[in-house]
Design a protein around this motif. Structure first.
Motif, PDB file in Angstrom:
ATOM      1  N   TRP A  32       0.838  -1.200   0.000  1.00 16.74           N
ATOM      2  CA  TRP A  32       0.000   0.000   0.000  1.00 16.74           C
ATOM      3  C   TRP A  32       0.878   1.257   0.000  1.00 16.74           C
ATOM      4  N   LEU A  89       1.975   1.952  -3.453  1.00 18.87           N
ATOM      5  CA  LEU A  89       0.912   2.541  -4.269  1.00 18.87           C
ATOM      6  C   LEU A  89       0.778   4.039  -3.988  1.00 18.87           C
ATOM      7  N   ASP A 128      -8.520   5.695  -1.562  1.00 18.21           N
ATOM      8  CA  ASP A 128      -8.732   4.471  -2.342  1.00 18.21           C
ATOM      9  C   ASP A 128      -8.685   4.764  -3.830  1.00 18.21           C
ATOM     10  N   HIS A 176      -5.433   3.532  -6.264  1.00 15.28           N
ATOM     11  CA  HIS A 176      -5.767   2.521  -7.267  1.00 15.28           C
ATOM     12  C   HIS A 176      -5.989   3.132  -8.646  1.00 15.28           C
TER      13      HIS A 176
END
Length: 439
Positions: A33, A36, A432, A436
């Motif tokens: 995470w 990302l 989020d 993503h």
């Protein structure tokens, strides 16, 4: 029987729908995470790099280390400010190793390459020993977007980012009355912390924790839920107004004596606290009147531009993803967490305090006590070593490590949020979408 929803605490026109995405532990503990975020979040937002007071003359520079990156902001001959990645294009060595400084050229300590303030290579050793000929004038430092707002300098890695003032909206307009442009940064502290950067962001996105973490504030800041106003903007930023100079409505402070320190605050503006016994709630209006009458002669020229609400209340401006400005008429606090370069369970916490310059005033009260009314140098520590980062900030940070430990438990299944924590929910849904690459 269906449960009855509580009345909205969100200002008309400033509510936002949420999806109810699960907020699970991986985003706080996972290196995947974290990667990302490094790839899809941090390069796409504006970052606060420093204050203009550190960039007064040509060649003045500020360094801002952020995660694995390092950025240098430099004042130009024409008064503009440019930002560059702090990496020599020759072999990658960092050019600037200190927080601030001034030099006519940025010089690499490894092989002596020198760059002018506009990032152009102007001197190398053995210039004729390169296959393409002398590289001077042909090689440049990698430049980033750099813009200013009030006393602040921002940078962004995204060449397509909105102009800074558009990205900050609506805060440039909402903050104009405070007259921030010439405010002085009198506190500049930071610390390494043992928790993910988002833990404190969640904390600043709600006021639910105030009665337990900051109970002493309740005597002069009204943290009662019906009296707190939340705002969420299309930009992803949000805000919270809390009534100041008024005790909390969570407890009965109306019928008795004016509680401390509200009594001292009132007295400082020539208001007799004894005259407000049994009607404590109206001291707020008395302070507004006193500030209107006495502010200018006491040197607070900025009061003239402020609304009554700005004169006495606290405006918490939370910018997505990791920056908070807490505004009062005499103080602007900057509270920020930034990611650790490699460990998702660590971060860097930063706390700045800016105050308006007042003629004849040599010292000002800050969250760490009295300090000179002068530009402060940076001080860095490790949280828990006994160095205060501000009494309220210390309380906020006190839950960080224990929460990080709890998030690693198999027993934690995901956040269960109240309606007043809706800003936390929206923050994570925006996060989020960004990590993503959905927006």
């Amino acid at each position: 029987m269906n449960a009855v929803s509580p009345p909205s605490r969100y200002a008309a026109g400033y509510d936002q729908a949420v999806r109810g995405d699960a907020i699970t532990a991986e985003r706080y503990i996972s290196k995947e995470w974290m990667e990302l975020e490094r790839k899809n979040l941090w390069p796409r937002v504006w970052h606060l790099g420093g204050v203009l007071a550190e960039l007064e003359e040509e060649g003045d520079f500020i360094r801002h280390n952020f995660g694995k990156e390092s950025i240098v902001m430099v004042r130009q001959a024409d008064g503009a400010i440019k930002a560059f990645f702090n990496a020599c294009p020759h072999r990658g060595n960092r050019l600037v190793l200190g927080d601030v400084g001034s030099a006519p050229r940025l010089t690499c300590s490894y092989h002596g390459w020198q760059f002018s303030t506009d990032g152009t290579l102007v001197h190398v050793q053995d210039p004729d020993d390169f296959p393409g000929g002398n590289p001077c004038g042909k090689v440049h430092l990698s430049e980033l977007r750099c813009e200013t707002f009030g006393p602040f300098v921002f940078w962004s890695m995204d060449p397509d980012a909105k102009p800074l003032l558009d990205w900050l909206a609506p805060f440039p307009e909402r903050l104009v009355g405070y007259g921030l442009d010439n405010w002085v940064r009198v506190l500049n502290v930071s610390a390494d912390c043992d928790f993910n950067w988002k833990i404190i962001r969640d904390n600043f996105n709600e006021s639910y924790h105030l009665p337990t973490i900051h109970p002493e504030l309740s005597t002069f800041i009204n943290d009662g839920l019906p009296d707190t106003l939340f705002e969420m903007y299309d930009s992803g930023h949000n805000a919270m107004w809390m009534k100041g100079h008024q005790a909390t409505t969570r407890a009965d402070h109306v019928s008795g004596e004016v509680p401390a320190p509200l009594d001292e605050i009132a007295a400082a503006w020539g208001i007799d606290p004894a005259a407000y016994r049994g009607r404590t709630h109206v001291i707020r209006e008395a302070v507004i009147a006193a500030k209107r009458k006495l502010g200018a002669e006491r040197g607070y020229k900025n009061y003239e531009q402020m609304t009554d609400q700005q004169l006495v209340d606290y405006f918490h401006c939370t910018l997505f993803p990791n920056l908070t400005l807490t505004m009062s008429p005499e103080q602007c606090q900057i509270l920020r967490t930034e990611p650790h370069p490699t460990d998702p369970e660590k971060c860097v916490f930063q706390h700045w305090v800016l105050v308006p310059p007042v003629a004849g005033m040599a010292e000002v009260m800050t969250p760490v006590g009295m300090v000179p009314l002068a530009h402060a140098e940076h001080s860095h520590s490790r949280y828990g070593d006994g160095v205060s980062l501000g009494y309220v900030a210390d309380q906020d940070l006190s839950i960080g490590t224990s929460q990080q430990q709890g998030l690693n438990s198999r027993g934690f299944k995901g956040c269960i949020l109240s309606n007043q924590e809706k800003r936390v929910q929206r923050f994570h849904e925006l996060l989020d979408d960004m990590v993503h690459a959905r927006i």
